[in-house]
Design an enzyme around this catalytic site. Structure first.
Site, mmCIF file in Angstrom:
data_model
loop_
_atom_site.group_PDB
_atom_site.id
_atom_site.type_symbol
_atom_site.label_atom_id
_atom_site.label_comp_id
_atom_site.label_asym_id
_atom_site.label_seq_id
_atom_site.Cartn_x
_atom_site.Cartn_y
_atom_site.Cartn_z
ATOM 1 N N THR A 1 -8.317 2.422 7.485
ATOM 2 C CA THR A 1 -8.776 1.859 6.210
ATOM 3 C C THR A 1 -7.866 2.299 5.071
ATOM 4 O O THR A 1 -7.526 1.511 4.178
ATOM 5 C CB THR A 1 -10.227 2.281 5.922
ATOM 6 N N HIS B 1 0.420 -2.151 -2.429
ATOM 7 C CA HIS B 1 1.785 -2.669 -2.618
ATOM 8 C C HIS B 1 1.740 -4.139 -3.032
ATOM 9 O O HIS B 1 2.482 -4.569 -3.913
ATOM 10 C CB HIS B 1 2.593 -2.521 -1.328
ATOM 11 N N ASP C 1 5.140 3.376 -3.868
ATOM 12 C CA ASP C 1 4.693 4.626 -3.254
ATOM 13 C C ASP C 1 4.797 5.769 -4.254
ATOM 14 O O ASP C 1 5.673 5.771 -5.123
ATOM 15 C CB ASP C 1 5.570 4.947 -2.036
ATOM 16 N N HIS D 1 -3.807 0.989 1.186
ATOM 17 C CA HIS D 1 -2.492 1.373 0.656
ATOM 18 C C HIS D 1 -1.533 0.181 0.645
ATOM 19 O O HIS D 1 -0.869 -0.094 -0.365
ATOM 20 C CB HIS D 1 -1.930 2.516 1.510
ATOM 21 N N GLU D 2 -1.471 -0.539 1.762
ATOM 22 C CA GLU D 2 -0.538 -1.679 1.840
ATOM 23 C C GLU D 2 -0.962 -2.782 0.871
ATOM 24 O O GLU D 2 -0.116 -3.436 0.265
ATOM 25 C CB GLU D 2 -0.451 -2.202 3.277
HETATM 26 ZN ZN LIG Z 1 3.599 2.550 0.954
#
Ligand SMILES: [Zn+2]
Length: 191
Positions: free
Chosen positions: A121, A130, A136, A126-127
């Site tokens: 999860t 983006h 990051d 996180h993706e």
């Molecule tokens: Zn990343």
């Protein structure tokens, strides 16, 4: 007036413009004009992300609960999507947004990270971060969603912190007319 301008400019999907216009005209003068115009809807297609459905749903729910200027919704089967999510056997990676309606970015959810013990999860959230234009922030603590793998395999936090929420809010602050430019780089999340 803004509706005509958007259609002529051709900068966004007609369906989204019409949907926005419909929502705005259905609820006149209840909210300030800025609040009505602000929400950007982005569709995600996870039809090729077998095994990640629950993680994606939780990651999407986390973003939708923590930002208000952009909303993630599942794309209709076979329909267009701004965020295409696929499962791979590599490391997770994603195009750096912020993606705009009618454009497209890609998210790869890689099983190599899962095999190393990272939380699915957190990876999905996180993706998606983006996709929404967050780079990051490695190395960083578990409280940062965008610290990714640098927070270690024990970190299961999938909630963006105040700074991350604020940045996404800014990226989508002016709805489909936001001036924040899509980055477009591919970021690979190997530790
Ligand atoms: Zn990343």
């Amino acid at each position: 007036m803004p509706l005509v301008t958007w259609i002529k400019a051709g900068t966004s999907a007609t369906a989204l413009v019409l949907a926005t216009a419909g929502a705005a005209s259905a609820a006149p003068s209840v909210e300030p004009p800025s609040a009505q115009a602000a929400v950007v809807t982005l569709r995600y297609d996870d039809s090729r992300a077998a095994g990640w459905e629950a993680a994606i749903a939780a990651g999407v729910a986390s973003w939708n609960a923590n930002v208000t200027n952009v909303r993630l919704v599942e794309a209709a089967p076979g329909g267009a999507a701004e965020i295409v999510i696929v499962a791979t056997t590599g490391w997770p990676q994603a195009t750096l947004g912020p993606v705009r309606p009618g454009r497209q970015v890609r998210v790869e959810l890689g099983s190599q990270a899962v095999n190393q013990g990272y939380n699915k999860t957190r990876i999905a959230a996180h993706e998606l971060g983006h996709s929404l234009g967050l780079p990051d922030t490695k190395p960083g603590p578990c409280s940062q969603l965008m610290s990714g793998s640098s927070a270690g395999t024990a970190c299961t936090n999938a909630v963006p912190n105040a700074t991350e929420r604020s940045r996404v809010q800014s990226n989508y602050a002016n709805g489909v007319t936001s001036s924040v430019v899509t980055d477009g780089r591919t970021l690979v999340d190997a530790p």
